[in-house]
Design a protein around this motif. Structure first.
Motif, PDB file in Angstrom:
ATOM      1  N   GLN A 264       0.827  -1.201   0.000  1.00  0.00           N
ATOM      2  CA  GLN A 264       0.000   0.000   0.000  1.00  0.00           C
ATOM      3  C   GLN A 264       0.870   1.263   0.000  1.00  0.00           C
ATOM      4  O   GLN A 264       0.599   2.226  -0.722  1.00  0.00           O
ATOM      5  CB  GLN A 264      -0.941   0.015   1.201  1.00  0.00           C
ATOM      6  CG  GLN A 264      -1.970   1.130   1.135  1.00  0.00           C
ATOM      7  CD  GLN A 264      -2.922   1.100   2.314  1.00  0.00           C
ATOM      8  OE1 GLN A 264      -2.577   1.537   3.408  1.00  0.00           O
ATOM      9  NE2 GLN A 264      -4.124   0.575   2.107  1.00  0.00           N
ATOM     10  N   TYR A 268       1.014   4.659  -2.533  1.00  0.00           N
ATOM     11  CA  TYR A 268       1.010   6.071  -2.140  1.00  0.00           C
ATOM     12  C   TYR A 268       2.237   6.777  -2.740  1.00  0.00           C
ATOM     13  O   TYR A 268       2.149   7.926  -3.199  1.00  0.00           O
ATOM     14  CB  TYR A 268       1.018   6.214  -0.619  1.00  0.00           C
ATOM     15  CG  TYR A 268      -0.342   6.041   0.025  1.00  0.00           C
ATOM     16  CD1 TYR A 268      -1.223   7.105   0.131  1.00  0.00           C
ATOM     17  CD2 TYR A 268      -0.742   4.807   0.529  1.00  0.00           C
ATOM     18  CE1 TYR A 268      -2.474   6.953   0.708  1.00  0.00           C
ATOM     19  CE2 TYR A 268      -1.988   4.639   1.116  1.00  0.00           C
ATOM     20  CZ  TYR A 268      -2.857   5.709   1.204  1.00  0.00           C
ATOM     21  OH  TYR A 268      -4.098   5.553   1.779  1.00  0.00           O
ATOM     22  N   GLY A 293     -11.051   6.192   4.393  1.00  0.00           N
ATOM     23  CA  GLY A 293      -9.737   6.506   4.946  1.00  0.00           C
ATOM     24  C   GLY A 293      -9.140   7.786   4.413  1.00  0.00           C
ATOM     25  O   GLY A 293      -7.928   7.884   4.231  1.00  0.00           O
ATOM     26  N   SER A 297      -5.193   8.859   4.609  1.00  0.00           N
ATOM     27  CA  SER A 297      -4.582   8.926   3.277  1.00  0.00           C
ATOM     28  C   SER A 297      -3.912  10.270   3.052  1.00  0.00           C
ATOM     29  O   SER A 297      -2.824  10.346   2.452  1.00  0.00           O
ATOM     30  CB  SER A 297      -5.635   8.672   2.196  1.00  0.00           C
ATOM     31  OG  SER A 297      -6.053   7.326   2.215  1.00  0.00           O
ATOM     32  N   LEU A 414     -10.336   7.693  -3.604  1.00  0.00           N
ATOM     33  CA  LEU A 414     -10.032   6.587  -2.701  1.00  0.00           C
ATOM     34  C   LEU A 414     -11.124   5.529  -2.769  1.00  0.00           C
ATOM     35  O   LEU A 414     -12.312   5.860  -2.803  1.00  0.00           O
ATOM     36  CB  LEU A 414      -9.923   7.083  -1.249  1.00  0.00           C
ATOM     37  CG  LEU A 414      -8.920   8.184  -0.939  1.00  0.00           C
ATOM     38  CD1 LEU A 414      -8.929   8.463   0.566  1.00  0.00           C
ATOM     39  CD2 LEU A 414      -7.527   7.808  -1.404  1.00  0.00           C
ATOM     40  N   ALA A 416     -11.999   1.495  -0.981  1.00  0.00           N
ATOM     41  CA  ALA A 416     -11.574   0.416  -0.072  1.00  0.00           C
ATOM     42  C   ALA A 416     -11.932  -0.914  -0.723  1.00  0.00           C
ATOM     43  O   ALA A 416     -12.900  -1.578  -0.367  1.00  0.00           O
ATOM     44  CB  ALA A 416     -12.258   0.555   1.292  1.00  0.00           C
ATOM     45  N   THR A 481      -7.477   1.879  -0.455  1.00  0.00           N
ATOM     46  CA  THR A 481      -7.141   1.985   0.966  1.00  0.00           C
ATOM     47  C   THR A 481      -7.445   0.711   1.754  1.00  0.00           C
ATOM     48  O   THR A 481      -7.195   0.661   2.951  1.00  0.00           O
ATOM     49  CB  THR A 481      -7.901   3.151   1.618  1.00  0.00           C
ATOM     50  OG1 THR A 481      -9.306   2.853   1.642  1.00  0.00           O
ATOM     51  CG2 THR A 481      -7.659   4.450   0.860  1.00  0.00           C
ATOM     52  N   ILE A 534      -3.678   2.483   8.142  1.00  0.00           N
ATOM     53  CA  ILE A 534      -4.975   3.130   7.931  1.00  0.00           C
ATOM     54  C   ILE A 534      -6.050   2.508   8.819  1.00  0.00           C
ATOM     55  O   ILE A 534      -7.050   3.156   9.158  1.00  0.00           O
ATOM     56  CB  ILE A 534      -5.367   3.066   6.439  1.00  0.00           C
ATOM     57  CG1 ILE A 534      -6.309   4.217   6.088  1.00  0.00           C
ATOM     58  CG2 ILE A 534      -5.979   1.713   6.063  1.00  0.00           C
ATOM     59  CD1 ILE A 534      -6.372   4.514   4.613  1.00  0.00           C
TER      60      ILE A 534
END
Length: 546
Positions: A264, A268, A293, A297, A414, A416, A481, A534
């Motif tokens: 992850q 980013y 998140g 983030s 974003l 999930a 996320t 997160i």
């Protein structure tokens, strides 16, 4: 003898009764009934009722009714694939528009394959085959799964060994029960199979209108993220709840947590490099649905930008609410904090352009209890290496920043989106992941019981459909996320909260469904979770300041 309350009238029955036998009591209802609530627990029309209960109808044109419709379509598709391609695996993926993405493992899906599947499904539906549910022994369940080639589901039974299991059956096809289905196939008339990428989409109607399908709306950026994560899951050999549970049991979960967090972080970092390559970016706008998140983030992205020599400054769009005296209300007379008009667009644009011009501005704050904006003397300027990060639900909507030059903006969406499945035929919905996150966070930081969070979730999702999802493709980058280990962590917190929802509450059916869902995961203790994860945004203990 059992007593049933139906439409505020009490009836006494001398023996047990099946749900479909009660339909005559609802003959004055205009909408089609697809299931029943028995003491606020959803059951199929073929279920036997053997206790005193309050009976309520579940209509097709509701969220619960649509979930049953979709789940039943998936079941009929699985039966069709088993008939046509007996030595292959039908694999469900994520949602795309009003549809689910499917592939057939080790087989290139052709248009002819898809047409054959769709025709067989239509044949099953035209014949109105009965779908029954029953319990079978553990040994019989193991044999059934092995015969049907459902090895991921069979692996789960090696880790969880109940004495009996519930299955759904249509003709000679059976699969494990994950929730109520329709009583028969005849109601499932509206659907289509549409070729897409290497597989196809099973498309279904909205819950507001089951008479037709909507026009297909593609989300290629979201799909690409999902595809990359799915390939990553295959490379590390963790693609289902069973394979995750196996890691927990084998004591290897710490390694997997480190791998998931590292992967992850790399994503980013990639987005930070995209921003850096654009050179003239002055504001990064981060948007995503509830509990995706956004706050963490923003902080994680800030760290990656710092590593590239930037000095990030973070502002939440929540600071710019207009205040209750000007805030629009929804159709029920409640303040609508999710519409764009709840924000002071003029002030946002003025502050941004003043900052970009080198001026000093005072950033407002907002008191949610009083519904008022106030100022604390928080003043800000942007120097040469400074970059602004703004997070909030409207970040992708160009109407938020119409007076800001597009060359200064970088927009991030974003999601999930876990790549894990429960098994080959049962997916993990993104919305479930986020709802469980929110239940835990609302309880821990806002003192809300699970029933209250569940009760307002449909309204939250309505806001997302209006204000967030239509703008997904405006994003310059998409960040996932979800962490594939998080549900076993959230389970520790969510389970007691969900168990506190009583059968007298409307939210009981959803609490029961989520508990069944979480039962597919072994638990992971909180102390295994990194301080900058997160997940900490929802369970607490983060090294970030919120």
């Amino acid at each position: 003898m059992i007593k049933l309350r139906i439409l505020d009238k009490e009836f006494i029955f001398n023996s047990d009764i099946y749900g479909y036998e009660l339909l005559s009591h609802f003959k004055d209802c205009k909408d089609e009934i697809i299931a029943l609530k028995v003491n606020n627990q959803i059951v199929s029309l073929s279920a036997k009722i053997d206790i005193n209960a309050i009976i309520k109808p579940v209509f097709l044109n509701t969220k619960d009714g649509s979930a049953i419709y979709r789940r039943s379509l998936c079941f009929v598709l699985a039966a069709s694939a088993r008939k046509l391609f007996p030595n292959t695996r039908l694999l469900v993926g994520h949602s795309l528009g009003y549809g689910y993405y499917y592939t057939i493992d080790d087989k290139k899906v052709t248009k002819e394959d898809i047409a054959s599947l769709e025709n067989l499904m239509k044949s099953y539906i035209e014949k109105d085959f009965k779908i029954s549910d029953s319990y079978i022994s553990y040994a019989d369940a193991c044999s059934l799964l092995e015969e049907n080639g459902l090895f991921e589901t069979r692996k789960q039974l090696t880790l969880k060994c109940p004495p009996k299991l519930q299955v759904n059956t249509m003709g000679d096809f059976s699969d494990l029960y994950f929730g109520p289905l329709t009583q028969s196939t005849g109601i499932l008339k509206v659907f289509e199979l549409k070729p897409y990428d290497d597989g196809f989409l099973l498309r279904f109607p909205t819950h507001q209108d089951h008479s037709k399908l909507t026009n297909f709306s593609d989300n290629p950026k979201i799909f690409e993220i999902y595809k990359n994560y799915k390939q990553w899951g295959k490379r590390i050999n963790v693609t289902s709840s069973a394979s995750l549970n196996q890691m927990i049991i084998n004591g290897k979960i710490n390694d997997f947590i480190d791998i998931a967090e590292t992967f992850q972080a790399q994503n980013y970092a990639k987005v930070a490099h995209q921003i850096h390559e654009r050179q003239n970016i002055k504001v990064v706008l981060i948007a995503g649905p509830s509990s995706s998140g956004k706050t963490t983030s923003a902080k994680k992205l800030a760290l990656q930008l710092q590593a590239l020599g930037y000095n990030p400054k973070i502002i939440s769009l929540d600071c710019y609410y207009v205040g209750r005296d000007k805030n629009p209300k929804d159709e029920n007379g409640n303040y609508d904090y999710e519409c764009l008009e709840a924000l002071d667009i003029q002030l946002i644009n003025q502050n941004l352009n003043d900052l970009f011009d080198g001026k000093e501005v005072e950033i407002p704050s907002y008191n949610f209890d009083l519904g008022q904006r106030y100022y604390t003397g928080n003043k800000m300027t942007l120097n040469k290496n400074d970059i602004l990060i703004m997070e909030g639900i409207h970040g992708l909507n160009d109407k938020l920043t119409p007076y800001v030059d597009s060359k200064f903006k970088f927009k991030i969406y974003l999601s999930a989106l876990t790549q894990l499945n429960l098994d080959d035929h049962n997916r993990i919905p993104t919305s479930d992941n986020r709802l469980i996150r929110r239940i835990v966070r609302d309880s821990k930081f806002r003192g809300k019981p699970a029933a209250e969070t569940i009760g307002m979730w449909e309204s939250v999702q309505k806001g997302e459909r209006l204000h967030i999802f239509p703008f997904q493709n405006n994003a310059d980058a998409v960040l996932n996320t979800a962490l594939d280990y998080e549900l076993p962590v959230l389970k520790v917190y969510a389970t007691p909260l969900l168990r506190s929802v009583t059968p007298e509450q409307e939210e009981y059916s959803e609490a029961c469904r989520l508990l069944r869902f979480l039962d597919n995961f072994n638990e992971i203790p909180e102390n295994y979770i990194p301080k900058q994860s997160i997940v900490r945004e929802f369970i607490g203990g983060s090294s970030f300041h919120y």
